[in-house]
Design a protein around this motif. Structure first.
Motif, PDB file in Angstrom:
ATOM      1  N   SER A   1     -47.771  -8.827  75.641  1.00 35.60           N
ATOM      2  CA  SER A   1     -47.828  -9.876  76.826  1.00 35.60           C
ATOM      3  C   SER A   1     -47.124 -10.906  76.594  1.00 35.60           C
ATOM      4  O   SER A   1     -46.933 -11.919  77.574  1.00 35.60           O
ATOM      5  CB  SER A   1     -49.388 -10.077  76.957  1.00 35.60           C
ATOM      6  N   PHE A   2     -46.527 -11.318  75.196  1.00 37.36           N
ATOM      7  CA  PHE A   2     -45.911 -12.358  75.137  1.00 37.36           C
ATOM      8  C   PHE A   2     -44.398 -12.069  75.084  1.00 37.36           C
ATOM      9  O   PHE A   2     -43.956 -11.038  74.557  1.00 37.36           O
ATOM     10  CB  PHE A   2     -46.259 -13.081  73.826  1.00 37.36           C
ATOM     11  N   ASP A   3     -43.530 -12.822  75.366  1.00 34.99           N
ATOM     12  CA  ASP A   3     -41.947 -12.604  75.483  1.00 34.99           C
ATOM     13  C   ASP A   3     -41.500 -13.397  74.213  1.00 34.99           C
ATOM     14  O   ASP A   3     -41.486 -14.753  74.266  1.00 34.99           O
ATOM     15  CB  ASP A   3     -41.251 -12.971  76.705  1.00 34.99           C
ATOM     16  N   ALA A   4     -41.293 -12.892  72.967  1.00 38.88           N
ATOM     17  CA  ALA A   4     -40.806 -13.466  71.846  1.00 38.88           C
ATOM     18  C   ALA A   4     -39.752 -14.190  72.035  1.00 38.88           C
ATOM     19  O   ALA A   4     -39.403 -15.432  71.537  1.00 38.88           O
ATOM     20  CB  ALA A   4     -40.964 -12.688  70.638  1.00 38.88           C
ATOM     21  N   ASP A   5     -38.767 -13.759  72.639  1.00 38.86           N
ATOM     22  CA  ASP A   5     -37.316 -14.477  73.030  1.00 38.86           C
ATOM     23  C   ASP A   5     -37.442 -15.761  73.592  1.00 38.86           C
ATOM     24  O   ASP A   5     -36.978 -16.781  73.439  1.00 38.86           O
ATOM     25  CB  ASP A   5     -36.297 -13.552  73.494  1.00 38.86           C
ATOM     26  N   ARG A   6     -38.346 -15.598  74.646  1.00 42.04           N
ATOM     27  CA  ARG A   6     -38.733 -16.653  75.384  1.00 42.04           C
ATOM     28  C   ARG A   6     -39.314 -17.907  74.878  1.00 42.04           C
ATOM     29  O   ARG A   6     -39.102 -18.991  74.909  1.00 42.04           O
ATOM     30  CB  ARG A   6     -39.408 -16.421  76.651  1.00 42.04           C
ATOM     31  N   LYS A   7     -40.344 -17.336  74.062  1.00 41.73           N
ATOM     32  CA  LYS A   7     -41.237 -18.381  73.202  1.00 41.73           C
ATOM     33  C   LYS A   7     -40.152 -18.833  71.944  1.00 41.73           C
ATOM     34  O   LYS A   7     -40.384 -20.254  71.902  1.00 41.73           O
ATOM     35  CB  LYS A   7     -42.229 -17.777  72.537  1.00 41.73           C
ATOM     36  N   ARG A   8     -39.281 -18.282  71.501  1.00 45.03           N
ATOM     37  CA  ARG A   8     -38.164 -18.930  70.661  1.00 45.03           C
ATOM     38  C   ARG A   8     -37.399 -19.951  71.279  1.00 45.03           C
ATOM     39  O   ARG A   8     -37.223 -20.807  70.716  1.00 45.03           O
ATOM     40  CB  ARG A   8     -37.531 -17.774  70.028  1.00 45.03           C
TER      41      ARG A   8
END
Length: 61
Positions: free
Chosen positions: A27-34
């Protein structure tokens, strides 16, 4: 009892783990969070430091 005001500083879309591939967190977008961390963390860190400095000054006056 606190000796000064409480000053909340909300931080959103934070990075919960260093490596999202090791966890089932679809459910998390890792690239967006980075990208969010790269953009916002330096500013958030500086703002938190400034809030701390202000709270210490006000407490010591």
């Amino acid at each position: 009892m606190l000796n000064g005001e409480v000053c909340p500083y909300p931080c959103h879309d934070t990075l919960q783990v260093a490596n999202y591939s090791r966890y089932d967190m679809a459910s998390f977008d890792a690239d967006r969070k980075r990208l969010s961390r790269e953009k916002n963390f330096p500013r958030d860190l500086e703002n938190a430091y400034q809030i701390g400095q202000r709270l210490v000054r006000e407490t010591c006056e």
